[in-house]
Design an enzyme around this catalytic site. Structure first.
Site, PDB file in Angstrom:
ATOM      1  N   TYR A  75      22.365  40.132  -6.823  1.00 39.19           N
ATOM      2  CA  TYR A  75      22.057  39.038  -5.893  1.00 39.19           C
ATOM      3  C   TYR A  75      22.755  37.744  -6.292  1.00 39.19           C
ATOM      4  CZ  TYR A  75      19.178  41.941  -3.060  1.00 39.19           C
ATOM      5  OH  TYR A  75      18.795  42.939  -2.199  1.00 39.19           O
ATOM      6  N   ARG A  78      26.112  37.913  -4.752  1.00 43.26           N
ATOM      7  CA  ARG A  78      26.112  37.618  -3.309  1.00 43.26           C
ATOM      8  C   ARG A  78      25.855  36.137  -3.067  1.00 43.26           C
ATOM      9  NH1 ARG A  78      22.331  41.626  -0.601  1.00 43.26           N
ATOM     10  NH2 ARG A  78      23.024  40.588   1.315  1.00 43.26           N
ATOM     11  N   GLN A 110      18.927  39.567  10.739  1.00 45.46           N
ATOM     12  CA  GLN A 110      18.737  40.479   9.615  1.00 45.46           C
ATOM     13  C   GLN A 110      19.493  39.943   8.401  1.00 45.46           C
ATOM     14  OE1 GLN A 110      19.092  44.861  11.044  1.00 45.46           O
ATOM     15  NE2 GLN A 110      20.267  43.629  12.488  1.00 45.46           N
ATOM     16  N   ASN A 111      20.300  38.931   8.624  1.00 45.22           N
ATOM     17  CA  ASN A 111      21.151  38.404   7.550  1.00 45.22           C
ATOM     18  C   ASN A 111      20.341  37.532   6.603  1.00 45.22           C
ATOM     19  OD1 ASN A 111      23.175  39.663   8.937  1.00 45.22           O
ATOM     20  ND2 ASN A 111      23.919  37.794   9.938  1.00 45.22           N
ATOM     21  N   HIS A 128      14.624  39.585   7.136  1.00 51.11           N
ATOM     22  CA  HIS A 128      14.859  40.324   5.886  1.00 51.11           C
ATOM     23  C   HIS A 128      14.905  39.405   4.683  1.00 51.11           C
ATOM     24  CE1 HIS A 128      16.710  43.914   8.286  1.00 51.11           C
ATOM     25  NE2 HIS A 128      15.394  43.882   8.340  1.00 51.11           N
ATOM     26  N   CYS A 139       2.723  33.502  -9.522  1.00 43.99           N
ATOM     27  CA  CYS A 139       1.908  32.638  -8.637  1.00 43.99           C
ATOM     28  C   CYS A 139       2.290  32.791  -7.175  1.00 43.99           C
ATOM     29  CB  CYS A 139       2.086  31.176  -9.083  1.00 43.99           C
ATOM     30  SG  CYS A 139       3.771  30.575  -8.818  1.00 43.99           S
ATOM     31  N   CYS A 159       4.823  28.548 -13.326  1.00 48.13           N
ATOM     32  CA  CYS A 159       3.872  29.354 -14.152  1.00 48.13           C
ATOM     33  C   CYS A 159       4.607  30.258 -15.142  1.00 48.13           C
ATOM     34  CB  CYS A 159       3.001  30.199 -13.222  1.00 48.13           C
ATOM     35  SG  CYS A 159       3.875  31.639 -12.576  1.00 48.13           S
ATOM     36  N   GLY A 196      26.617  41.903  16.204  1.00 49.64           N
ATOM     37  CA  GLY A 196      27.091  42.216  14.857  1.00 49.64           C
ATOM     38  C   GLY A 196      26.139  43.056  14.037  1.00 49.64           C
ATOM     39  N   THR A 197      25.470  44.002  14.707  1.00 46.76           N
ATOM     40  CA  THR A 197      24.591  44.886  13.931  1.00 46.76           C
ATOM     41  C   THR A 197      24.827  46.334  14.341  1.00 46.76           C
ATOM     42  OG1 THR A 197      22.301  45.393  13.293  1.00 46.76           O
ATOM     43  CG2 THR A 197      22.635  44.584  15.545  1.00 46.76           C
TER      44      THR A 197
HETATM   45  C1  BV8 Z   1      10.166  49.605   6.030  1.00 47.06           C
HETATM   46  C2  BV8 Z   1      17.850  43.058   2.701  1.00 47.06           C
HETATM   47  C3  BV8 Z   1       8.002  50.516   5.580  1.00 47.06           C
HETATM   48  C4  BV8 Z   1      18.624  43.611   1.596  1.00 47.06           C
HETATM   49  C5  BV8 Z   1      17.784  44.789   4.338  1.00 47.06           C
HETATM   50  C6  BV8 Z   1      14.891  57.079   8.343  1.00 47.06           C
HETATM   51  C7  BV8 Z   1      14.939  56.792   9.699  1.00 47.06           C
HETATM   52  C8  BV8 Z   1      14.552  55.552  10.193  1.00 47.06           C
HETATM   53  C9  BV8 Z   1      14.102  54.551   9.311  1.00 47.06           C
HETATM   54  C10 BV8 Z   1      14.065  54.848   7.969  1.00 47.06           C
HETATM   55  C11 BV8 Z   1      14.460  56.080   7.479  1.00 47.06           C
HETATM   56  N1  BV8 Z   1      14.329  56.054   6.142  1.00 47.06           N
HETATM   57  C12 BV8 Z   1      13.876  54.849   5.770  1.00 47.06           C
HETATM   58  C13 BV8 Z   1      13.677  54.112   6.882  1.00 47.06           C
HETATM   59  C14 BV8 Z   1      13.164  52.748   6.948  1.00 47.06           C
HETATM   60  C15 BV8 Z   1      14.269  51.764   6.547  1.00 47.06           C
HETATM   61  C16 BV8 Z   1      15.490  51.942   7.419  1.00 47.06           C
HETATM   62  O1  BV8 Z   1      15.513  51.501   8.550  1.00 47.06           O
HETATM   63  N2  BV8 Z   1      16.510  52.599   6.850  1.00 47.06           N
HETATM   64  C17 BV8 Z   1      17.728  52.824   7.618  1.00 47.06           C
HETATM   65  C18 BV8 Z   1      18.943  52.570   6.702  1.00 47.06           C
HETATM   66  C19 BV8 Z   1      17.699  54.260   8.114  1.00 47.06           C
HETATM   67  N3  BV8 Z   1      13.705  50.454   6.784  1.00 47.06           N
HETATM   68  C20 BV8 Z   1      13.030  49.854   5.796  1.00 47.06           C
HETATM   69  O2  BV8 Z   1      12.927  50.304   4.669  1.00 47.06           O
HETATM   70  C21 BV8 Z   1      12.325  48.565   6.185  1.00 47.06           C
HETATM   71  N4  BV8 Z   1      10.993  48.625   5.686  1.00 47.06           N
HETATM   72  O3  BV8 Z   1      10.391  50.417   6.887  1.00 47.06           O
HETATM   73  O4  BV8 Z   1       9.039  49.589   5.257  1.00 47.06           O
HETATM   74  C22 BV8 Z   1       6.782  49.731   5.428  1.00 47.06           C
HETATM   75  C23 BV8 Z   1       6.107  49.294   6.554  1.00 47.06           C
HETATM   76  C24 BV8 Z   1       4.963  48.566   6.389  1.00 47.06           C
HETATM   77  C25 BV8 Z   1       4.483  48.248   5.107  1.00 47.06           C
HETATM   78  C26 BV8 Z   1       5.187  48.680   3.972  1.00 47.06           C
HETATM   79  C27 BV8 Z   1       6.358  49.411   4.118  1.00 47.06           C
HETATM   80  C28 BV8 Z   1      12.994  47.368   5.519  1.00 47.06           C
HETATM   81  C29 BV8 Z   1      14.359  47.166   6.110  1.00 47.06           C
HETATM   82  C30 BV8 Z   1      14.984  45.917   5.500  1.00 47.06           C
HETATM   83  C31 BV8 Z   1      15.902  46.344   4.397  1.00 47.06           C
HETATM   84  N5  BV8 Z   1      16.615  45.165   3.904  1.00 47.06           N
HETATM   85  N6  BV8 Z   1      18.356  43.690   3.887  1.00 47.06           N
HETATM   86  C32 BV8 Z   1      19.749  42.671   1.331  1.00 47.06           C
HETATM   87  O5  BV8 Z   1      20.374  42.180   2.307  1.00 47.06           O
HETATM   88  O6  BV8 Z   1      20.026  42.475   0.144  1.00 47.06           O
HETATM   89  S1  BV8 Z   1      18.547  45.647   5.574  1.00 47.06           S
HETATM   90  C33 BV8 Z   1      20.235  45.370   5.516  1.00 47.06           C
HETATM   91  O7  BV8 Z   1      20.780  46.163   6.589  1.00 47.06           O
HETATM   92  C34 BV8 Z   1      20.659  43.943   5.834  1.00 47.06           C
HETATM   93  O8  BV8 Z   1      19.596  43.085   6.133  1.00 47.06           O
HETATM   94  C35 BV8 Z   1      21.515  44.124   7.088  1.00 47.06           C
HETATM   95  O9  BV8 Z   1      21.509  43.046   7.890  1.00 47.06           O
HETATM   96  C36 BV8 Z   1      20.801  45.273   7.680  1.00 47.06           C
HETATM   97  C37 BV8 Z   1      21.373  45.947   8.854  1.00 47.06           C
HETATM   98  O10 BV8 Z   1      22.742  46.094   8.650  1.00 47.06           O
HETATM   99  P1  BV8 Z   1      23.676  45.310   9.698  1.00 47.06           P
HETATM  100  O11 BV8 Z   1      23.326  43.867   9.660  1.00 47.06           O
HETATM  101  O12 BV8 Z   1      23.602  46.001  11.002  1.00 47.06           O
HETATM  102  O13 BV8 Z   1      25.075  45.453   9.033  1.00 47.06           O
HETATM  103  P2  BV8 Z   1      26.035  46.723   9.141  1.00 47.06           P
HETATM  104  O14 BV8 Z   1      27.093  46.595   8.106  1.00 47.06           O
HETATM  105  O15 BV8 Z   1      25.193  47.965   9.205  1.00 47.06           O
HETATM  106  O16 BV8 Z   1      26.693  46.562  10.581  1.00 47.06           O
HETATM  107  C38 BV8 Z   1      27.585  45.493  10.809  1.00 47.06           C
HETATM  108  C39 BV8 Z   1      27.958  45.585  12.266  1.00 47.06           C
HETATM  109  O17 BV8 Z   1      28.783  44.482  12.568  1.00 47.06           O
HETATM  110  C40 BV8 Z   1      28.753  46.847  12.601  1.00 47.06           C
HETATM  111  O18 BV8 Z   1      28.266  47.378  13.804  1.00 47.06           O
HETATM  112  C41 BV8 Z   1      30.185  46.315  12.780  1.00 47.06           C
HETATM  113  O19 BV8 Z   1      30.881  47.031  13.794  1.00 47.06           O
HETATM  114  C42 BV8 Z   1      29.929  44.912  13.262  1.00 47.06           C
HETATM  115  N7  BV8 Z   1      30.973  43.947  12.944  1.00 47.06           N
HETATM  116  C43 BV8 Z   1      31.740  43.870  11.824  1.00 47.06           C
HETATM  117  N8  BV8 Z   1      32.575  42.810  11.928  1.00 47.06           N
HETATM  118  C44 BV8 Z   1      32.300  42.202  13.123  1.00 47.06           C
HETATM  119  C45 BV8 Z   1      31.289  42.930  13.770  1.00 47.06           C
HETATM  120  N9  BV8 Z   1      30.809  42.593  14.982  1.00 47.06           N
HETATM  121  C46 BV8 Z   1      31.352  41.504  15.580  1.00 47.06           C
HETATM  122  N10 BV8 Z   1      32.320  40.755  15.012  1.00 47.06           N
HETATM  123  C47 BV8 Z   1      32.821  41.076  13.804  1.00 47.06           C
HETATM  124  N11 BV8 Z   1      33.802  40.318  13.270  1.00 47.06           N
HETATM  125 ZN    ZN Z   2       5.006  31.145 -10.563  1.00 53.23          ZN
END
Ligand code: BV8
Ligand code: ZN
Length: 252
Positions: A75, A78, A110-111, A128, A139, A159, A196-197
């Site tokens: 991190y 990043r 999501q960013n 996110h 704390c 703390c 962009g997602t």
């Molecule tokens: C939860 C923080 C339960 C990290 C992030 C199987 C099936 C379905 C779901 C799941 C599964 N197995 C697990 C899951 C759940 C999981 C999930 O969805 N997994 C996916 C991968 C299958 N989800 C979770 O775990 C979530 N939590 O479900 O918990 C729960 C519920 C209640 C109580 C307790 C527990 C948590 C999800 C959050 C994870 N954290 N980020 C960090 O950033 O350090 S997600 C991470 O992916 C980022 O946030 C990012 O934003 C996000 C999505 O990715 P994108 O933003 O879409 O980026 P990507 O590269 O994929 O795509 C970029 C796009 O841009 C492309 O389409 C590209 O073509 C386009 N692009 C590129 N350049 C350009 C452009 N477009 C326009 N212009 C350009 N120039």
């Molecule tokens: Zn603290």
């Protein structure tokens, strides 16, 4: 004679602008693609490897338990990257849209790079979390620490508890209030822009069917087709730093 990609984009821009001109409330779901032209790496371009790490090693509770120093180094890297970048014209175009719709405009992102707020967006839901914030395991304090490096085991100034990145990792739930607000914005909008997602991460991607269920128009802005394309009424395919300003130009 089929349209050239440029002609297709012009037609799509006109259709999208016409829908938006008639929209009373607009919701945006943005992902890593909107920051790509600023120089922030996206997630899936690196097929599951991220800055040389497996995502489950650096963005999951297990990875944190296994090696918190590795996670902090990831991190900090990043944070250092984001400290060197600037918002791009795509971020600025979304600021322009918010000025037009005012409080009927919600930007769900999501960013974690903070570039929407840095560009001037006000009503931003960072579902996110945020690279700039730390959360104390002692704390619970959530603090904006800017982007300077924090070392691989930072301690809470209040703390002396362990600090973690204030980021939602895979397998963790989203903040209830922020997620409720995001669902409400998608439910109430009559136009949803999906920018962009790759729309593979849940629950974020479920905002698309939530908006469609109430009859909202879905406009996709991406380089390529994605998991959300089948649910989009129109797609603007090209770099968002180019297509979003063109779209906003057509609104006035
Ligand atoms: C939860 C923080 C339960 C990290 C992030 C199987 C099936 C379905 C779901 C799941 C599964 N197995 C697990 C899951 C759940 C999981 C999930 O969805 N997994 C996916 C991968 C299958 N989800 C979770 O775990 C979530 N939590 O479900 O918990 C729960 C519920 C209640 C109580 C307790 C527990 C948590 C999800 C959050 C994870 N954290 N980020 C960090 O950033 O350090 S997600 C991470 O992916 C980022 O946030 C990012 O934003 C996000 C999505 O990715 P994108 O933003 O879409 O980026 P990507 O590269 O994929 O795509 C970029 C796009 O841009 C492309 O389409 C590209 O073509 C386009 N692009 C590129 N350049 C350009 C452009 N477009 C326009 N212009 C350009 N120039
Ligand atoms: Zn603290």
């Amino acid at each position: 004679m089929p349209l050239t990609p440029q002609e297709e984009l012009e037609v799509a821009l006109e259709r999208a602008a016409k829908w938006l001109r008639g929209s009373k409330s607009v919701c945006v779901l943005s992902g890593a693609g909107v920051s790509a032209e600023s120089g922030v790496p996206t997630f899936r371009a690196s097929d599951g490897l991220w800055e040389g790490h497996r995502i489950e090693d650096v963005a999951s509770p297990d990875g944190w338990e296994r090696d918190p120093a590795l996670v902090w180094n990831f991190y900090n890297a990043r944070r250092a990257n984001v400290a060197t970048v600037k918002p791009n014209p795509g971020h600025a175009a979304l600021v322009g849209m918010e000025k037009r719709w005012g409080d009927r405009f919600t930007l769900v992102t999501q960013n974690v790079d903070g570039l929407h707020r840095e560009a001037g967006s006000k009503n931003v839901l960072e579902i996110h979390g945020s690279l700039r914030h730390t959360r104390c395991l002692g704390c619970g304090a959530v603090t904006n620490r800017g982007l300077e490096p924090l070392g691989d085991a930072p301690k809470c100034p209040q703390c002396h508890g362990r600090l973690r990145p204030h980021i939602v990792w895979f397998g963790e739930g989203l903040d209830d209030d922020i997620w409720m607000a995001a669902m409400q914005a998608a439910d109430e909008c009559d136009a949803l822009l999906v920018v962009g997602t790759s729309a593979v991460v849940y629950p974020a991607a479920s905002l698309v069917p939530i908006a469609r269920r109430k009859g909202a128009t879905v406009i996709e802005v991406n380089l390529t087709r994605t998991e959300a394309s089948a649910q989009a009424d129109v797609g603007l395919y090209g770099p968002s730093g180019v297509t979003l300003p063109k779209l906003v130009e057509r609104l006035s």
